[in-house]
Design a protein around this motif. Structure first.
Motif, PDB file in Angstrom:
ATOM      1  N   THR A  64       0.829  -1.180  -0.042  1.00  0.00           N
ATOM      2  CA  THR A  64       0.043  -0.055  -0.112  1.00  0.00           C
ATOM      3  C   THR A  64       0.965   1.022  -0.073  1.00  0.00           C
ATOM      4  O   THR A  64       0.840   2.193  -0.673  1.00  0.00           O
ATOM      5  N   GLN A  68       1.420   3.914  -3.216  1.00  0.00           N
ATOM      6  CA  GLN A  68       1.165   5.424  -3.224  1.00  0.00           C
ATOM      7  C   GLN A  68       2.197   6.269  -2.760  1.00  0.00           C
ATOM      8  O   GLN A  68       2.064   7.415  -2.862  1.00  0.00           O
ATOM      9  N   SER A  77      -6.600   7.156  -0.296  1.00  0.00           N
ATOM     10  CA  SER A  77      -5.717   6.140  -0.468  1.00  0.00           C
ATOM     11  C   SER A  77      -6.368   4.718  -0.903  1.00  0.00           C
ATOM     12  O   SER A  77      -7.533   4.329  -0.253  1.00  0.00           O
ATOM     13  N   VAL A  78      -5.737   3.967  -1.432  1.00  0.00           N
ATOM     14  CA  VAL A  78      -6.226   2.737  -1.988  1.00  0.00           C
ATOM     15  C   VAL A  78      -5.327   1.848  -1.350  1.00  0.00           C
ATOM     16  O   VAL A  78      -3.953   1.562  -1.281  1.00  0.00           O
ATOM     17  N   ARG A  80      -4.031  -1.890  -0.654  1.00  0.00           N
ATOM     18  CA  ARG A  80      -3.601  -2.879  -1.542  1.00  0.00           C
ATOM     19  C   ARG A  80      -2.973  -4.140  -0.781  1.00  0.00           C
ATOM     20  O   ARG A  80      -2.767  -4.296   0.355  1.00  0.00           O
ATOM     21  N   PRO A  86      -5.909  -3.911  -5.510  1.00  0.00           N
ATOM     22  CA  PRO A  86      -6.537  -2.927  -4.882  1.00  0.00           C
ATOM     23  C   PRO A  86      -7.718  -3.764  -4.234  1.00  0.00           C
ATOM     24  O   PRO A  86      -8.485  -4.586  -4.722  1.00  0.00           O
ATOM     25  N   GLU A  89     -10.706   1.312  -0.991  1.00  0.00           N
ATOM     26  CA  GLU A  89     -10.492   2.578  -1.082  1.00  0.00           C
ATOM     27  C   GLU A  89     -11.076   3.454   0.222  1.00  0.00           C
ATOM     28  O   GLU A  89     -12.259   3.485   0.425  1.00  0.00           O
ATOM     29  N   VAL A  91     -12.904   6.654   1.022  1.00  0.00           N
ATOM     30  CA  VAL A  91     -13.626   7.517   0.389  1.00  0.00           C
ATOM     31  C   VAL A  91     -14.191   8.590   1.145  1.00  0.00           C
ATOM     32  O   VAL A  91     -14.619   9.791   0.735  1.00  0.00           O
ATOM     33  N   LEU A 178     -14.607   3.437   4.186  1.00  0.00           N
ATOM     34  CA  LEU A 178     -13.924   2.688   3.016  1.00  0.00           C
ATOM     35  C   LEU A 178     -14.985   2.119   2.118  1.00  0.00           C
ATOM     36  O   LEU A 178     -15.921   1.285   2.789  1.00  0.00           O
TER      37      LEU A 178
END
Lengths: 217, 235
Positions: A64, A68, A77-78, A80, A86, A89, A91, A178
């Motif tokens: 992750t 990023q 941020s996604v 991982r 992925p 996320e 949100v 998320l």
């Protein structure tokens, strides 16, 4: 980055308060969004994610932050997996920064960090051990218990390469949301840590809320 | 113990169960190298290197001399007794095949033999499988000779390649399965695939004295050594 949510609490399809020292383990489907709500402020929600289809694929802090290019997590941020896929996320985020370097407290690391006599105190990794023991249907074992996210924790890095456990930047009512990009298992230890000034030595409850994907998504 | 010296070829990987009291010295022969490393307890493979505990127990983001390398059970696998470079990474993990192909092109073994572009992720998978372990057991690893710093916003940057001949010495504090590779760091922006061999030497370590650098680095490490003493009482 501060980003508020447009979701209403009344629309949530699931709500559960998780006391300090308890765990939450459940499935969130792809497209669903969940909120972790810091009810009283400066609480740490030590969280792991697994692919529901294959728990050997799980949240990876190293993948992750490498992808990023930044050590902190916030809106955008996604998250991982160890397969570099992925998973989720972030949100919405009214806290602004979350830690994924400091890891979870454990009875064993408490002996090192605080005092050899702290071994018997409850710790996040013990909550996870109880979760995997009590909920065998999820197929998790100790090998799956890895490098986690500490939502609401602030662990800045200094220019000299130090790691500091700064006072929390969270507060009562702050939250992180998320959206799941695959079917995931969510395993949260709501931290019972009594030795850390970051939470004023006072672990408090969090709330976990889930919303379905909007119609047509 | 007789000393042993070898060279891990560029992109190569290696593993050995090291006994307590062994000293492992790594050398970045040409400079700008990277050595990925993981630790497991051979008596209980579920006990493994824990980067978060290692960092927070010692209030550090970098690894250097004086630091101890902790398991998830509050014990010390190894301590860093000497280091000529001063700043090693343990949060960036490994490059995988896709990273390597996108940065430097895919070179496979069929066409390029030992000049292929191996990656750290696959290199660890090969070594892990020899002990019945797999991808799910791959914890955050150490990247020796790679300095990763952050700015005030937390942005990561691989800076200041290690000079040729840089070395780091580890003293093994409990029997430890050591896995390592000599593959490029995932943040490397080298224009060509970095082909950097890592020198590896084994010897018997001097006993831990009361004036030991790692033991006295912080109160936390003194308690970590106490946990090891308890472990050896039981083991």
């Amino acid at each position: 980055m501060i980003k508020e949510s447009q979701r209403h609490v009344d629309d949530a399809v699931f709500k559960q308060v998780v006391d300090a020292g308890d765990y939450y383990l459940g499935k969130v489907n792809a497209g669903q969004t969940f909120r972790i709500l810091d009810l009283e402020g400066n609480q740490a929600a030590d969280t792991l994610f697994f692919s529901a289809a294959n728990p050997a694929e799980r949240y990876s802090a190293t993948d992750t932050i490498r992808e990023q290019g930044n050590v902190y997590l916030t809106a955008g941020s996604v998250l991982r997996s160890n397969e570099n896929h992925p998973m989720l996320e972030i949100v919405a985020d009214t806290c602004g920064r979350h830690d994924t370097l400091g890891g979870a407290c454990a009875s064993e690391s408490n002996t090192v960090r605080y005092d050899l006599e702290k071994r018997c105190m409850h710790a996040c990794r013990d909550s996870w051990m109880l979760a995997i023991a009590e909920r065998p249907e999820f197929g998790l074992s100790k090998r799956d218990i890895t490098h986690n996210i500490n939502f609401f924790m602030n662990v800045p890095i200094t220019e000299e390469g130090g790691l500091t456990f700064a006072d929390g930047i969270s507060g009562a009512g702050k939250y992180v949301e998320l959206t799941a990009l695959m079917d995931v298992l969510v395993l949260i230890s709501n931290c019972p840590q009594l030795n850390n000034p970051c939470n004023a030595y006072n672990p408090t409850p969090i709330e976990f809320l889930v919303w379905d994907a909007p119609n047509g998504v | 113990m007789q000393g042993y010296n070898t060279e891990i070829s560029p992109g190569g990987h290696w593993s050995l169960e090291l006994r307590r009291g062994t000293q492992l010295t790594l050398t970045d022969i040409a400079g700008g190298g990277n050595c990925g490393m993981l630790f497991y307890n051979p008596r209980n493979l579920l006990e493994r290197y824990n980067a978060p505990d290692t960092l927070k127990c010692q209030h550090t983001f970098k690894l250097t001399a004086g630091h101890c390398l902790y398991s998830d059970m509050g014990r010390i696998f190894a301590s860093v007794t000497a280091d000529t470079f001063g700043w090693h990474d343990t949060v960036c993990g490994n490059a995988n095949a896709q990273h390597v192909a996108s940065k430097w092109g895919a070179r496979d073994y069929q066409h390029h033999r030992n000049d292929w572009h191996q990656n750290g992720y696959d290199a660890f998978l090969v070594e892990l499988a020899k002990y019945g372990l797999g991808a799910a057991d791959m914890a955050a690893n150490i990247n020796w000779f790679s300095k990763v710093a952050t700015d005030a916003e937390g942005n990561l940057c691989l800076t200041s390649p290690s000079p040729a001949g840089s070395s780091v010495t580890l003293r093994v504090e409990m029997d430890t399965l050591v896995l390592l590779h000599a593959c490029p760091h995932p943040l490397s922006d080298a224009t060509t695939y970095p082909r950097k061999a890592i020198g590896l030497g084994l010897a018997t370590a001097a006993p831990v004295g009361e004036d030991d650098l790692c033991l006295n680095h912080c109160d936390e490490n003194r308690r970590g050594f106490a946990n090891n003493a308890l472990y050896h009482l039981g083991a």
